[in-house]
Design an enzyme around this catalytic site. Structure first.
Site: not given
Ligand code: DCP
Ligand code: MG
Length: 370
Positions: A17, A115-116
């Site tokens: 993340d 974003d992960e």
């Protein structure tokens, strides 16, 4: 040593993340704001702005600013922070670059948000080798993008996700098989993905504060209280979770949602936040060169009752005007005037844009604030 997994080999899942993602991308782009409190989101208008914080730098978090907080509150906590609007096309491009680099390793890969992502590293056969790869990934992302991320490696997806969050920013935690329950035990129940403020209060109310308390609680009593969800909660607390890393179709939908810090029934706030979601979804669509046909609005009331309403157009479009009028219609139909906890917008039935199809009102050029 071969790479074939043996029957007894542990599952090794990595969760990555990015740290304060939008804010970090902005700080990378503008060296002069590095090290400062940076807040990404709505225009604070000197404390009178509506809308919310998308995210903020760790320097801003030291002032108590958080994602989803009203921007006016963020302004009063830290008026000298650098406030910036979201630049989705830039974040989407950076995300694509990171995700492509992760995919290249060839392990089963699942992106779960901008974003992960998860990687299934079971083939590596050992946690220490997986930990080494995690370090390599972090270095490679930092070298190519200048950004830091936090990584968790564990034998399940949920424990890996909790581990990646454990030592943010720039963290790396490896929880070997057999250590999951003891890693989880001291953490507050709120650290379990999906347990929000309300569930936390409810669990605290029956004496469950830590994940260890949850693991030790009588499962039958959890079932009485939470239904089938009680079993899942108990298993998570024990580190049991057989969820697999599944590649997903990135083009299925584009979505945004906002959870209000305090439930609201203020019509102008709802319209302002819906407008922000429309802007964000539309910027994403344009950034990804996509057209949509289906628009869905979701609202969640106090008490977790969630309703959605969708509309499918005759033809696909990338028109912001169409997106806005449809979303506003759907909200009007859905909302009965009660207090709302969350509002979401997503578009689906997506197809790649073809320049020749661009509709006249699609670029937003006639709209002064777009
Ligand atoms: N985001 C948003 N609104 C929210 C939460 C997040 O717009 N309520 C956006 C901005 C974030 C990005 O999604 O940068 C990723 O969300 P994360 O929850 O991973 O938050 P950050 O990456 O910003 O911070 P962290 O370091 O805690 O992961
Ligand atoms: Mg993040």
């Amino acid at each position: 040593m071969g790479l074939d997994p043996q029957k007894t080999s542990p599952r090794i899942i990595l969760h990555l993340d990015m740290d304060s993602f939008y804010a970090s991308v902005e700080m990378q782009k503008r060296p002069e704001i590095r090290g400062k409190p940076v807040v990404i989101g709505a225009d604070p208008k000197y404390g009178k702005g509506r809308g919310v914080v998308a995210t903020c730098s760790y320097e801003a978090r030291a002032f108590g600013i958080r994602s989803a907080m009203p921007i006016s509150q963020a302004f009063s906590l830290c008026p000298h922070a650098v406030f910036l609007p979201s630049d989705f096309p830039l974040y989407a491009r950076t995300s694509r670059e990171i995700m492509t680099s992760l995919r290249r390793y060839g392990f089963p890969f699942q992106q779960v948000s901008i974003d992960e992502a998860f990687l299934d590293l079971s083939l590596l056969g050992s946690f220490s080798v997986a930990g080494g790869l995690a370090r390599e990934l972090k270095t490679s992302i930092r070298t190519t993008t200048g950004l830091s991320c936090s990584v968790g490696v564990a034998s399940t997806k949920i424990v890996a996700k909790i581990a990646s969050d454990f030592q943010k920013p720039d963290g790396l935690i490896v929880v070997e098989e057999g250590q999951a329950a003891s890693f989880l035990a001291p953490l507050p129940v709120r650290k379990v993905p999906g347990i929000g403020k309300k569930s936390e209060q409810e669990l605290n109310g029956i004496g469950i504060r830590s994940i260890g308390d949850l693991a030790a609680y009588d499962v039958q009593r959890l079932i009485t209280r939470f239904g089938r969800g009680g079993i899942a909660l108990h298993e998570i607390a024990l580190g049991i979770d057989d969820g697999e890393v599944k590649e997903q179709d990135r083009l299925k939908s584009v979505s945004r949602e906002t959870t209000f810090e305090h439930d609201t029934d203020d019509h102008s706030t709802l319209i302002a936040v819906l407008d922000t979601l429309i802007d964000d979804v539309h910027k994403d669509l344009i950034g990804e060169e996509l057209r949509f046909r289906t628009i869905t609005v979701k609202i969640r009331y106090e008490g977790f009752v969630t309703k959605t309403r969708a509309k499918t157009l005759m033809h696909s479009t990338d028109s912001k005007r169409t997106l806005r009028s449809s979303a506003q219609d759907l909200l009007r139909i859905l909302w009965g005037g009660s207090r709302i906890r969350l509002i979401g917008l997503w578009v689906s039935s997506l197809e790649k844009n073809d320049a020749s199809q661009t509709t006249l009102d699609s670029s937003g050029s006639q709209e002064p604030f777009s």
